[in-house]
Scaffold this motif. Structure first.
Motif, mmCIF file in Angstrom:
data_model
loop_
_atom_site.group_PDB
_atom_site.id
_atom_site.type_symbol
_atom_site.label_atom_id
_atom_site.label_comp_id
_atom_site.label_asym_id
_atom_site.label_seq_id
_atom_site.Cartn_x
_atom_site.Cartn_y
_atom_site.Cartn_z
ATOM 1 N N ALA A 20 -23.508 18.136 -25.273
ATOM 2 C CA ALA A 20 -22.651 17.999 -24.090
ATOM 3 C C ALA A 20 -23.465 17.534 -22.884
ATOM 4 N N ALA A 21 -24.677 18.054 -22.762
ATOM 5 C CA ALA A 21 -25.537 17.667 -21.643
ATOM 6 C C ALA A 21 -25.960 16.207 -21.757
ATOM 7 N N VAL A 22 -26.273 15.749 -22.968
ATOM 8 C CA VAL A 22 -26.636 14.344 -23.165
ATOM 9 C C VAL A 22 -25.459 13.440 -22.797
ATOM 10 N N ALA A 23 -24.257 13.817 -23.218
ATOM 11 C CA ALA A 23 -23.064 13.019 -22.895
ATOM 12 C C ALA A 23 -22.917 12.863 -21.388
ATOM 13 N N ASP A 24 -23.058 13.971 -20.664
ATOM 14 C CA ASP A 24 -22.923 13.930 -19.200
ATOM 15 C C ASP A 24 -24.022 13.073 -18.572
ATOM 16 N N HIS A 25 -25.233 13.175 -19.108
ATOM 17 C CA HIS A 25 -26.366 12.450 -18.530
ATOM 18 C C HIS A 25 -26.221 10.939 -18.754
ATOM 19 N N LEU A 26 -25.684 10.545 -19.906
ATOM 20 C CA LEU A 26 -25.452 9.113 -20.151
ATOM 21 C C LEU A 26 -24.463 8.541 -19.146
ATOM 22 N N LEU A 69 -18.489 15.566 -31.322
ATOM 23 C CA LEU A 69 -19.374 16.257 -32.263
ATOM 24 C C LEU A 69 -19.498 17.744 -31.926
ATOM 25 N N VAL A 70 -19.427 18.063 -30.640
ATOM 26 C CA VAL A 70 -19.491 19.462 -30.214
ATOM 27 C C VAL A 70 -18.368 20.266 -30.864
ATOM 28 N N ASP A 71 -17.196 19.662 -30.993
ATOM 29 C CA ASP A 71 -16.027 20.373 -31.519
ATOM 30 C C ASP A 71 -15.996 20.433 -33.045
ATOM 31 N N LEU A 72 -16.886 19.686 -33.696
ATOM 32 C CA LEU A 72 -16.884 19.670 -35.155
ATOM 33 C C LEU A 72 -17.767 20.782 -35.721
ATOM 34 N N GLU A 73 -17.374 21.263 -36.892
ATOM 35 C CA GLU A 73 -18.123 22.344 -37.535
ATOM 36 C C GLU A 73 -19.508 21.864 -37.947
ATOM 37 N N ASP A 74 -20.505 22.693 -37.712
ATOM 38 C CA ASP A 74 -21.876 22.404 -38.127
ATOM 39 C C ASP A 74 -22.000 22.730 -39.612
ATOM 40 N N PRO A 75 -22.275 21.714 -40.446
ATOM 41 C CA PRO A 75 -22.346 21.991 -41.886
ATOM 42 C C PRO A 75 -23.618 22.708 -42.316
ATOM 43 N N VAL A 76 -24.652 22.674 -41.465
ATOM 44 C CA VAL A 76 -25.946 23.254 -41.846
ATOM 45 C C VAL A 76 -25.824 24.771 -41.978
ATOM 46 N N GLY A 77 -26.313 25.287 -43.079
ATOM 47 C CA GLY A 77 -26.282 26.726 -43.315
ATOM 48 C C GLY A 77 -25.134 27.192 -44.187
ATOM 49 N N GLU A 78 -24.181 26.303 -44.442
ATOM 50 C CA GLU A 78 -23.053 26.681 -45.292
ATOM 51 C C GLU A 78 -23.538 26.979 -46.713
ATOM 52 N N VAL A 79 -23.104 28.089 -47.251
ATOM 53 C CA VAL A 79 -23.452 28.478 -48.616
ATOM 54 C C VAL A 79 -22.232 28.282 -49.512
ATOM 55 N N THR A 80 -22.422 27.545 -50.600
ATOM 56 C CA THR A 80 -21.301 27.232 -51.484
ATOM 57 C C THR A 80 -21.650 27.557 -52.935
ATOM 58 N N GLY A 81 -20.623 27.835 -53.714
ATOM 59 C CA GLY A 81 -20.776 27.937 -55.165
ATOM 60 C C GLY A 81 -21.639 29.082 -55.643
ATOM 61 N N MET A 82 -21.650 30.222 -54.938
ATOM 62 C CA MET A 82 -22.475 31.342 -55.374
ATOM 63 C C MET A 82 -21.884 31.954 -56.651
ATOM 64 N N LYS A 83 -22.678 31.965 -57.713
ATOM 65 C CA LYS A 83 -22.225 32.500 -58.997
ATOM 66 C C LYS A 83 -23.240 33.503 -59.540
ATOM 67 N N LYS A 84 -22.713 34.478 -60.297
ATOM 68 C CA LYS A 84 -23.576 35.488 -60.885
ATOM 69 C C LYS A 84 -23.822 35.154 -62.345
#
Length: 416
Positions: free
Chosen positions: A32-38, A86-101
């Motif tokens: 958001a700060a970069v957007a304002d600065h541009l 991009l600020v309003d979009l979900e950050d995909p980093v860290g998402e854990v998927t498909g956990m199986k035992k």
């Protein structure tokens, strides 16, 4: 030169480690700060861009490419809006998927992580500079940019704004770096920095993309050229067809999702082509038509075989008559570049056949090819439009800039 690139690569790797610890909230605050600065620095960006445009015209750059190079206040605001989206979009980093035992009690899953250091080689497209930073930063990637000489002043000004904001926000400025030496020799050295760069993405014309694919020792995501077609089927609404063709061809001619080739069913040529020719002439579009279409389009010139496979990026359109949807599909699959293709039709079966059989990253029914774009697809921006089939295809948003690693939880298991 090589030593300069090595130092740049080392700083990128250091920055990569630092970015892994930044929270999503902090990423969003920085974007958001970069957007304002541009926007705040619009005057400086426009002044730098004015020099690039002046040089481009002096070097007889085609009108379509000058338009792609040009910055306006509206386009700067558009770059800023892309970052804000991009600020309003979900950050995909860290998402854990498909956990199986597993039977032995191990829990095995996948966690989404950044690619690492992303290199981008691109031509006269200043907006790529801001888009690339935003997408890479949101996904925790460092970006190294190698722009062309045509946009060097614009790129320097945009990167300066971004690095100033990063410093003010307490983030390493080396999250983005610009290679200011625009020579081909430096580009060649950059393509071999696989020790420091994890992925290389070229954005530009056919020559640039081919050079990167052939020379790089870094894994490449190919963003291909756009020889995009529109096929007007025998059941099409002529008025709708004309409107879509005009938008796809003339809204912006110097972009990869603009229509370059038109296919018209024989039964539609007499009702569509004379009207379309008049509208194309108003926009000063050169029409290169086959023999069947030539007599129906005043001002048209004969098309050559070479026209069917050409991405013009200019006010030129090739026109060919076909006699079935099967012939249209076969022609498109022979000459297209795997980018964006469209059918205009009121026949459901023909629409489905076109969607099923045309081999491209984006296939449309009754809509302009100009929508193949990260913002239009809801990604906020795009790092490019991939025309390859591995890892990513089509407009590349946040998800395409991540990979996964396996995470395994145990409680003392050993393999027998």
């Amino acid at each position: 030169m090589k030593e300069m690139l090595v130092q740049l690569g080392k700083r990128a790797k250091d920055a990569e480690a630092a970015l892994r610890t930044i929270s999503t909230d902090k990423k969003n605050q920085v974007l958001a700060a970069v957007a304002d600065h541009l926007v705040k620095n619009s005057e400086a960006l426009l002044k730098a861009n004015e020099e690039d445009v002046k040089n481009g015209k002096a070097n007889h750059m085609p009108e379509g490419l000058v338009d792609r190079l040009l910055l306006t206040r509206e386009r700067i605001e558009g770059m800023a809006d892309g970052l804000r989206q991009l600020v309003d979009l979900e950050d995909p980093v860290g998402e854990v998927t498909g956990m199986k035992k597993r039977p032995n009690g191990l829990l095995i899953g996948q966690k989404r992580v950044p690619l690492g250091v992303i290199g981008i080689i691109y031509e006269a497209r200043p907006n790529v500079t801001a888009d690339a930073f935003g997408l890479c930063f949101k996904t925790g990637n460092v970006v190294i940019l190698k722009g062309g000489s045509d946009a060097i002043h614009s790129n320097q000004a945009i990167v300066k704004c971004i690095r100033e904001t990063l410093k003010a926000q307490g983030i390493t400025e080396d999250a983005i770096q610009l290679i200011e030496d625009t020579s081909r020799e430096t580009a060649g050295e950059f393509m071999k920095m696989n020790e420091y760069v994890d992925v290389l993405i070229p954005r530009g014309g056919k020559g640039l993309i081919k050079a990167v694919v052939n020379q790089s020792t870094i894994p490449v995501i190919e963003t291909g050229t756009g020889n995009c077609h529109i096929y007007v089927d025998e059941t099409a609404d002529p008025e709708m067809a004309a409107d879509i063709i005009m938008n796809a061809k003339t809204q912006r001619v110097g972009v990869c999702n603009a229509c370059e080739s038109l296919l018209v069913h024989d039964s539609m040529k007499e009702v569509l082509l004379p009207v379309l020719a008049e509208r194309l002439r108003e926009k000063h579009v050169e029409m290169r038509a086959d023999q069947e279409a030539l007599s129906l389009m005043p001002g048209a010139v004969p098309a050559s075989q070479e026209d069917w496979g050409t991405e013009y990026l200019d006010y030129i359109l090739s026109i060919k008559t076909v006699y079935s949807v099967e012939e249209a599909i076969a022609h498109i699959n022979r000459y297209n570049t795997g980018h964006s293709e469209a059918i205009i039709t009121n026949n459901y079966m023909h629409a489905q056949k076109f969607l099923d059989e045309v081999d491209a990253a984006a296939v449309y029914v009754n809509a302009s090819t100009r929508f193949t774009d990260g913002c239009e697809f809801g990604y906020g921006a795009e790092i490019g439009i991939s025309t390859q089939k591995l890892h990513a295809r089509g407009p590349m948003g946040l998800l395409a800039l991540t990979t996964t690693k396996y995470i395994i939880y145990g409680n003392g298991q050993i393999r027998p």
